[in-house]
Write a protein that holds these residues in place. Structure first.
Motif, PDB file in Angstrom:
ATOM      1  N   PRO A  52       4.269   3.270  11.205  1.00 15.71           N
ATOM      2  CA  PRO A  52       3.187   3.219  12.200  1.00 15.71           C
ATOM      3  C   PRO A  52       2.248   2.031  11.987  1.00 15.71           C
ATOM      4  N   LEU A  53       2.042   1.660  10.701  1.00 22.48           N
ATOM      5  CA  LEU A  53       1.135   0.543  10.433  1.00 22.48           C
ATOM      6  C   LEU A  53       1.784  -0.802  10.778  1.00 22.48           C
ATOM      7  N   LEU A  95       7.699   6.929   6.793  1.00 21.75           N
ATOM      8  CA  LEU A  95       6.760   7.663   7.654  1.00 21.75           C
ATOM      9  C   LEU A  95       5.354   7.062   7.567  1.00 21.75           C
ATOM     10  N   LEU A  96       4.965   6.615   6.372  1.00 20.27           N
ATOM     11  CA  LEU A  96       3.611   6.085   6.195  1.00 20.27           C
ATOM     12  C   LEU A  96       3.480   4.678   6.753  1.00 20.27           C
ATOM     13  N   ALA A 127       2.639   1.828  -3.321  1.00 19.57           N
ATOM     14  CA  ALA A 127       1.747   2.355  -4.352  1.00 19.57           C
ATOM     15  C   ALA A 127       1.401   3.814  -4.079  1.00 19.57           C
ATOM     16  N   LEU A 128       1.241   4.165  -2.787  1.00 15.44           N
ATOM     17  CA  LEU A 128       0.854   5.541  -2.448  1.00 15.44           C
ATOM     18  C   LEU A 128       1.955   6.531  -2.784  1.00 15.44           C
ATOM     19  N   THR A 129       3.224   6.132  -2.575  1.00 13.07           N
ATOM     20  CA  THR A 129       4.321   7.078  -2.761  1.00 13.07           C
ATOM     21  C   THR A 129       4.862   7.042  -4.184  1.00 13.07           C
ATOM     22  N   LEU A 189       9.373   9.199   2.849  1.00 12.33           N
ATOM     23  CA  LEU A 189       7.920   9.281   3.005  1.00 12.33           C
ATOM     24  C   LEU A 189       7.331   7.885   3.262  1.00 12.33           C
ATOM     25  N   ILE A 229       3.432  -1.352  13.545  1.00  7.30           N
ATOM     26  CA  ILE A 229       3.561  -1.490  15.000  1.00  7.30           C
ATOM     27  C   ILE A 229       2.803  -2.700  15.558  1.00  7.30           C
ATOM     28  N   ILE A 274       0.851  -1.202   0.000  1.00  4.96           N
ATOM     29  CA  ILE A 274       0.000   0.000   0.000  1.00  4.96           C
ATOM     30  C   ILE A 274       0.877   1.238   0.000  1.00  4.96           C
TER      31      ILE A 274
END
Lengths: 244, 221
Positions: free
Chosen positions: B168-169, B164-165, B150-152, B161, B171, B147
């Motif tokens: 957290p997911l 950073l995205l 694909a987002l970046t 980036l 964790i 994910i």
């Protein structure tokens, strides 16, 4: 109803009409809320004066979660109906939510030191709110990471929906795990477990925070629309200059 | 199903012929994990207590190293557009890419992890817990990482980036993965942690390709 607001000029008109009112109500609510929170409410029998930190901590926690939910709803609207204002609303709301989350973390830690004896514990509630803060930062960074603002807004919308799994985790973390953070005392089905002398400042502050959010959201959205219009006018002026 | 197999085969071929990305990820994994005893001391009592957590943290970072290239090279040379136009659905493409990423990175981490466990003096049961938790956890890293990749796509400073995205997911996987090893070191049952990890894997299998496909669509259009 919903597509009526797709016209930026109409939205700006409505926002300009609403703004003075919402700003005035925000100021009045904050004045009343702070008066009740600092002077007209009793100190807690266990926590003493530190209980007053709660009147900032709890409303900003609610707003931190509500703001993320708002962004998620706007993201659905942006992705499904390609509503132009939804992108702008989500973009405008993210820094506000990040600020609310910082306030929660800082006030919580200031309250935790005298009450729990520590600035920070790694319990589920605190950790999941910290993750929320990182999600806000990721959302803001992703929005601004592309040369094409449209692409940034759509990518951020997908991220907001993926990150939404964290919101129920924050809400129920105090019920699912045995945390140091106390469970909810207001949002439960039976009567609230809080005395009305403390409920008044809490609710006043909660409404003040909410109106503050609405006011700032409208200001930021209007600024964003004006910036886009300025850019478009500059571009067309430059085009006319090169054509002649 | 045939589309999925074709995509995985294509990715594996590309990885075997040209890429050193996967090898670099494993070398980074071993090297970074070896650094920690120099930093925190080599007390044989302490190393087993912190070893599980360290190995998992380093595994997250290593899995992230090769994520950036998951769609980027296809995006640059235009083959992503062709894949988008092909009859294979985007969700299948996303699943195939994540599967190939796991086969080239996750499996190597899985093989290297027990060696690191020996360096950290982990007891035998904990090595089993490490292997089981990584077997369930590393595919989640590849699926969720897709994910982010694909987002970046096409972003400025995509690598930073992406961290950073995605971190957290990651964790929840870290919490339960390291928790299983800690439990095994302390002699507690590790079934619950492994079941939660299995739950994450099933949820990621169902939802992540779908989110990756949505992100890819925004990147291509």
């Amino acid at each position: 109803m919903f597509h009526r607001f797709a016209n930026p000029a109409r939205f700006s008109r409505i926002a300009s009409a609403v703004l003075p009112w919402s700003a005035a109500i925000t100021v009045i609510l904050f004045a009343a809320g702070i008066w009740f929170a600092l002077f007209a409410s009793p100190a807690d029998y266990q926590q003493g004066q530190t209980v007053r930190i709660m009147y900032v901590h709890v409303p900003s926690a609610w707003m931190a979660m509500a703001c993320y939910t708002f962004i998620a709803v706007m993201s659905v609207i942006a992705l499904v109906w390609k509503h132009p204002l939804a992108d702008i609303a989500a973009k405008a709301a993210a820094p506000l939510g990040a600020a609310f989350t910082i306030i929660v973390l800082v006030t919580g830690s200031l309250w935790g030191k005298p009450t729990w004896g520590t600035w920070w514990v790694w319990d589920a509630r605190l950790t999941s709110v910290l993750v929320l803060f990182f999600l806000y930062l990721g959302h803001i960074a992703l929005t601004h990471a592309f040369d094409n603002p449209q692409r940034g807004a759509r990518a951020a919308a997908v991220l907001a929906l993926v990150g939404f799994v964290n919101i129920p985790i924050i809400k129920f973390s105090v019920d699912w795990w045995n945390t140091l953070h106390q469970p909810a005392s207001l949002t439960r089905l039976d009567t609230p477990a809080i005395d009305s002398s403390m409920l008044t400042p809490l609710l006043l502050m909660a409404f003040a925070f909410m109106l503050y959010f609405v006011t700032m959201l409208l200001v930021r959205m209007r600024a964003d629309l004006n910036a886009a219009r300025t850019r478009a006018l500059r571009l067309s002026a430059a085009e006319r200059a090169t054509a002649s | 199903m045939i589309g999925l197999a074709l995509i995985v085969r294509r990715e594996l071929k590309l990885a075997f012929r040209g890429g050193t990305d996967a090898v670099i990820a494993v070398v980074f994994f071993v090297l970074a994990a070896v650094l920690f005893p120099f930093g925190v001391g080599t007390d044989p009592q302490m190393l087993p207590r912190i070893g599980g957590g360290i190995i998992w943290v380093v595994a997250l970072l290593a899995a992230m190293l090769s994520l950036e290239r998951m769609f980027a090279s296809d995006h640059e040379d235009g083959s992503l557009d062709l894949l988008y136009l092909s009859p294979v659905p985007l969700g299948t493409l996303a699943l195939g890419k994540a599967l190939a990423h796991w086969l080239t990175t996750g499996i190597l981490l899985l093989i290297a992890a027990p060696v690191l466990a020996l360096l950290y003096n982990l007891p035998g049961t904990a090595i089993g817990a490490l292997a089981a938790s990584m077997l369930l956890g590393t595919p989640v890293l590849s699926l969720v990482g897709g994910i982010g990749a694909a987002l970046t796509l096409g972003a400025r400073r995509g690598g930073v980036l992406l961290a950073l995205l995605i971190l957290p997911l990651y964790i929840p996987v870290l919490i339960f993965g390291a928790g299983a090893i800690d439990g095994a070191v302390a002699g507690r049952p590790i079934g619950p942690q492994l079941m939660v990890l299995g739950g994450f894997l099933l949820a990621a299998l169902a939802l992540a390709p779908w989110a990756t496909a949505a992100a890819l669509r925004q990147a291509i259009e």
